[in-house]
Design a protein around this motif. Structure first.
Motif, PDB file in Angstrom:
ATOM      1  N   VAL A  24     -33.785  27.008 -15.919  1.00 28.98           N
ATOM      2  CA  VAL A  24     -32.419  26.915 -15.399  1.00 28.98           C
ATOM      3  C   VAL A  24     -32.178  25.961 -14.193  1.00 28.98           C
ATOM      4  CG1 VAL A  24     -30.941  28.543 -13.894  1.00 28.98           C
ATOM      5  CG2 VAL A  24     -32.131  29.393 -15.869  1.00 28.98           C
ATOM      6  N   SER A  25     -33.245  25.655 -13.502  1.00 27.30           N
ATOM      7  CA  SER A  25     -32.979  24.863 -12.301  1.00 27.30           C
ATOM      8  C   SER A  25     -32.816  23.305 -12.872  1.00 27.30           C
ATOM      9  CB  SER A  25     -34.317  24.820 -11.176  1.00 27.30           C
ATOM     10  OG  SER A  25     -34.230  23.936 -10.229  1.00 27.30           O
ATOM     11  N   ALA A  26     -33.770  22.979 -13.782  1.00 27.59           N
ATOM     12  CA  ALA A  26     -33.723  21.823 -14.480  1.00 27.59           C
ATOM     13  C   ALA A  26     -32.482  21.623 -15.089  1.00 27.59           C
ATOM     14  CB  ALA A  26     -34.914  21.422 -15.450  1.00 27.59           C
ATOM     15  N   TYR A  27     -31.876  22.400 -15.813  1.00 30.83           N
ATOM     16  CA  TYR A  27     -30.689  22.466 -16.663  1.00 30.83           C
ATOM     17  C   TYR A  27     -29.442  21.988 -15.660  1.00 30.83           C
ATOM     18  CZ  TYR A  27     -26.333  23.539 -19.021  1.00 30.83           C
ATOM     19  OH  TYR A  27     -25.064  23.842 -19.619  1.00 30.83           O
ATOM     20  N   LYS A  28     -29.383  22.897 -14.450  1.00 27.92           N
ATOM     21  CA  LYS A  28     -28.392  22.623 -13.449  1.00 27.92           C
ATOM     22  C   LYS A  28     -28.429  20.929 -12.860  1.00 27.92           C
ATOM     23  CE  LYS A  28     -27.796  27.178 -11.934  1.00 27.92           C
ATOM     24  NZ  LYS A  28     -27.715  28.041 -10.676  1.00 27.92           N
ATOM     25  N   SER A  29     -29.746  20.503 -12.548  1.00 30.24           N
ATOM     26  CA  SER A  29     -29.901  19.243 -12.156  1.00 30.24           C
ATOM     27  C   SER A  29     -29.708  18.052 -13.035  1.00 30.24           C
ATOM     28  CB  SER A  29     -31.633  19.076 -11.683  1.00 30.24           C
ATOM     29  OG  SER A  29     -31.759  19.833 -10.741  1.00 30.24           O
ATOM     30  N   ILE A  30     -30.031  18.446 -14.271  1.00 34.96           N
ATOM     31  CA  ILE A  30     -29.619  17.392 -15.398  1.00 34.96           C
ATOM     32  C   ILE A  30     -28.024  17.431 -15.624  1.00 34.96           C
ATOM     33  CG2 ILE A  30     -29.911  17.140 -17.870  1.00 34.96           C
ATOM     34  CD1 ILE A  30     -32.677  18.204 -17.578  1.00 34.96           C
ATOM     35  N   ILE A  34     -25.719  14.117 -15.599  1.00 33.56           N
ATOM     36  CA  ILE A  34     -25.063  13.687 -16.464  1.00 33.56           C
ATOM     37  C   ILE A  34     -23.608  13.508 -15.846  1.00 33.56           C
ATOM     38  CG2 ILE A  34     -23.914  14.256 -18.690  1.00 33.56           C
ATOM     39  CD1 ILE A  34     -26.533  15.730 -19.372  1.00 33.56           C
ATOM     40  N   GLU A  35     -23.017  14.587 -15.318  1.00 33.74           N
ATOM     41  CA  GLU A  35     -21.778  14.440 -14.729  1.00 33.74           C
ATOM     42  C   GLU A  35     -21.569  13.170 -13.779  1.00 33.74           C
ATOM     43  OE1 GLU A  35     -17.714  15.191 -13.643  1.00 33.74           O
ATOM     44  OE2 GLU A  35     -18.825  15.677 -15.242  1.00 33.74           O
ATOM     45  N   ASN A  36     -22.654  13.147 -12.875  1.00 33.75           N
ATOM     46  CA  ASN A  36     -22.555  11.835 -12.006  1.00 33.75           C
ATOM     47  C   ASN A  36     -22.455  10.596 -12.733  1.00 33.75           C
ATOM     48  OD1 ASN A  36     -22.342  13.570  -9.822  1.00 33.75           O
ATOM     49  ND2 ASN A  36     -24.636  13.246  -9.003  1.00 33.75           N
ATOM     50  N   HIS A  37     -23.014  10.430 -13.749  1.00 31.59           N
ATOM     51  CA  HIS A  37     -23.269   9.168 -14.312  1.00 31.59           C
ATOM     52  C   HIS A  37     -21.926   8.920 -15.073  1.00 31.59           C
ATOM     53  CE1 HIS A  37     -24.825   6.242 -17.171  1.00 31.59           C
ATOM     54  NE2 HIS A  37     -24.119   6.905 -18.000  1.00 31.59           N
ATOM     55  N   SER A  41     -19.495   5.497 -14.157  1.00 35.39           N
ATOM     56  CA  SER A  41     -18.879   4.628 -15.190  1.00 35.39           C
ATOM     57  C   SER A  41     -17.519   4.660 -14.743  1.00 35.39           C
ATOM     58  CB  SER A  41     -19.274   5.312 -16.495  1.00 35.39           C
ATOM     59  OG  SER A  41     -20.723   5.632 -16.893  1.00 35.39           O
ATOM     60  N   SER A  42     -16.775   5.796 -14.388  1.00 40.32           N
ATOM     61  CA  SER A  42     -15.399   5.578 -14.098  1.00 40.32           C
ATOM     62  C   SER A  42     -15.316   4.874 -12.909  1.00 40.32           C
ATOM     63  CB  SER A  42     -14.833   6.964 -13.966  1.00 40.32           C
ATOM     64  OG  SER A  42     -13.351   6.911 -13.355  1.00 40.32           O
ATOM     65  N   SER A  43     -15.784   4.953 -11.763  1.00 40.27           N
ATOM     66  CA  SER A  43     -15.867   3.944 -10.539  1.00 40.27           C
ATOM     67  C   SER A  43     -16.069   2.610 -10.990  1.00 40.27           C
ATOM     68  CB  SER A  43     -16.756   4.606  -9.799  1.00 40.27           C
ATOM     69  OG  SER A  43     -16.460   6.008  -8.961  1.00 40.27           O
ATOM     70  N   ASN A  44     -17.085   2.442 -11.724  1.00 40.36           N
ATOM     71  CA  ASN A  44     -17.250   0.825 -12.038  1.00 40.36           C
ATOM     72  C   ASN A  44     -16.398   0.268 -12.699  1.00 40.36           C
ATOM     73  OD1 ASN A  44     -19.946   0.858 -10.898  1.00 40.36           O
ATOM     74  ND2 ASN A  44     -21.019   1.755 -12.752  1.00 40.36           N
ATOM     75  N   ARG A  45     -15.569   1.028 -13.609  1.00 41.48           N
ATOM     76  CA  ARG A  45     -14.214   0.642 -14.316  1.00 41.48           C
ATOM     77  C   ARG A  45     -13.053   0.476 -13.345  1.00 41.48           C
ATOM     78  NH1 ARG A  45     -16.003   4.201 -18.393  1.00 41.48           N
ATOM     79  NH2 ARG A  45     -14.599   5.929 -17.730  1.00 41.48           N
ATOM     80  N   VAL A  46     -13.080   1.377 -12.387  1.00 47.11           N
ATOM     81  CA  VAL A  46     -12.084   1.086 -11.394  1.00 47.11           C
ATOM     82  C   VAL A  46     -12.110  -0.168 -10.539  1.00 47.11           C
ATOM     83  CG1 VAL A  46     -11.051   1.918  -9.234  1.00 47.11           C
ATOM     84  CG2 VAL A  46     -11.344   3.549 -11.406  1.00 47.11           C
ATOM     85  N   LEU A  47     -13.548  -0.294 -10.191  1.00 45.85           N
ATOM     86  CA  LEU A  47     -14.043  -1.492  -9.245  1.00 45.85           C
ATOM     87  C   LEU A  47     -13.772  -2.726 -10.131  1.00 45.85           C
ATOM     88  CD1 LEU A  47     -17.240  -0.048  -7.853  1.00 45.85           C
ATOM     89  CD2 LEU A  47     -15.080  -0.760  -6.423  1.00 45.85           C
ATOM     90  N   SER A 172     -31.153  14.907  -7.209  1.00 43.69           N
ATOM     91  CA  SER A 172     -31.214  15.852  -8.510  1.00 43.69           C
ATOM     92  C   SER A 172     -32.572  15.547  -9.110  1.00 43.69           C
ATOM     93  CB  SER A 172     -29.993  15.807  -9.242  1.00 43.69           C
ATOM     94  OG  SER A 172     -28.858  16.271  -8.797  1.00 43.69           O
ATOM     95  N   LEU A 173     -32.618  14.223  -9.285  1.00 43.83           N
ATOM     96  CA  LEU A 173     -33.917  13.654 -10.085  1.00 43.83           C
ATOM     97  C   LEU A 173     -35.180  14.284  -9.513  1.00 43.83           C
ATOM     98  CD1 LEU A 173     -34.924  12.320 -12.688  1.00 43.83           C
ATOM     99  CD2 LEU A 173     -34.947  10.199 -11.293  1.00 43.83           C
ATOM    100  N   ASP A 174     -35.028  13.723  -7.879  1.00 47.83           N
ATOM    101  CA  ASP A 174     -36.347  14.411  -7.229  1.00 47.83           C
ATOM    102  C   ASP A 174     -36.439  15.751  -7.116  1.00 47.83           C
ATOM    103  OD1 ASP A 174     -36.786  11.813  -6.553  1.00 47.83           O
ATOM    104  OD2 ASP A 174     -35.716  12.059  -4.708  1.00 47.83           O
ATOM    105  N   ASP A 175     -35.351  16.828  -7.440  1.00 47.49           N
ATOM    106  CA  ASP A 175     -35.556  18.092  -7.364  1.00 47.49           C
ATOM    107  C   ASP A 175     -36.121  18.467  -8.743  1.00 47.49           C
ATOM    108  OD1 ASP A 175     -34.125  18.294  -5.029  1.00 47.49           O
ATOM    109  OD2 ASP A 175     -32.068  18.819  -6.035  1.00 47.49           O
ATOM    110  N   ILE A 176     -35.634  17.891 -10.016  1.00 52.91           N
ATOM    111  CA  ILE A 176     -36.395  18.234 -11.310  1.00 52.91           C
ATOM    112  C   ILE A 176     -38.017  17.884 -11.072  1.00 52.91           C
ATOM    113  CG2 ILE A 176     -36.615  17.263 -13.474  1.00 52.91           C
ATOM    114  CD1 ILE A 176     -33.368  16.775 -13.488  1.00 52.91           C
TER     115      ILE A 176
END
Length: 217
Positions: A24-30, A34-37, A41-47, A172-176
């Protein structure tokens, strides 16, 4: 025997519980990664759009100044084309990410572009003195500078947002990694305990059977 079986059951249940909590903890962090990625991508397109807008704004600045000073129709045609282009780029920001801030940005850009066209219309309407041409050029420069400040402000906000998302993803990656390490250690300890418990139970059974055979003999 019943006591040993109960301990084994508790050990297995505890191991499964640790595995489930870790999953469960790994699923939340992943999910956060994924959402941050996606947001990155959206922020990079805006930039990328903002960089194009700053480049177009330079062309607008040059075209307006040259037209107001020379009255050359070629500069006017290029100037209006650049204005249409920056309107398209501004509207594309709303499509990339909806929100009141984006809509407000587009509204302000449209207002400044309308103000930017006013000196051009006045220049076309009549022949004006050099001093008046310079005054109109300064008015256009003010509108361009205000647009540049808007674009730069939004660019800084997106960069700050991008840094925050990257920091969250890294955390999140460190938490995983930490969760997997702790879960792996706990699972190893529990499995070791279960192995020793089963071995001890098996040894006890062998001793009991041996005593029973001796008693029968």
């Amino acid at each position: 025997m019943k006591s040993t079986s109960g301990k084994i059951s508790i050990g297995i249940a505890t191991t499964l519980f640790v595995v489930v909590i870790n999953a469960v903890s790994a699923y939340k962090s992943i999910s956060i990664i994924i959402e941050n990625h996606r947001l990155q991508s959206s922020s990079n397109r805006v930039l990328n759009v903002l960089v194009k807008m700053l480049s177009t704004l330079k062309d607008i600045e040059l075209g307006q100044r040259e037209y107001l000073l020379t009255n050359n129709p070629q500069y006017l045609a290029a100037h209006r084309l650049n204005i249409a282009q920056i309107r398209t780029q501004s509207n594309s920001l709303v499509a990339l990410k909806s929100g009141a801030d984006r809509q407000s940005f587009t509204t302000q850009i449209d207002r400044h572009l309308s103000e930017l066209l006013d000196p051009i219309d006045r220049r076309q309407a009549k022949v004006i003195a050099p001093a008046r041409r310079l005054q109109l050029s300064q008015r256009g420069q003010q509108s361009i500078e205000q647009m540049r400040q808007l674009i730069t402000s939004l660019d800084r906000a997106e960069l700050t947002r991008l840094d925050r998302l990257e920091s969250q993803s890294s955390q999140s990656l460190d938490d995983i990694k930490v969760a997997l390490a702790i879960a792996g250690l706990l699972d190893l300890l529990l499995l070791t305990f279960l192995y020793r418990l089963v071995s001890w139970d098996f040894t006890k059974q062998q001793q009991a059977e041996s005593k029973l055979r001796e008693y029968v003999a």
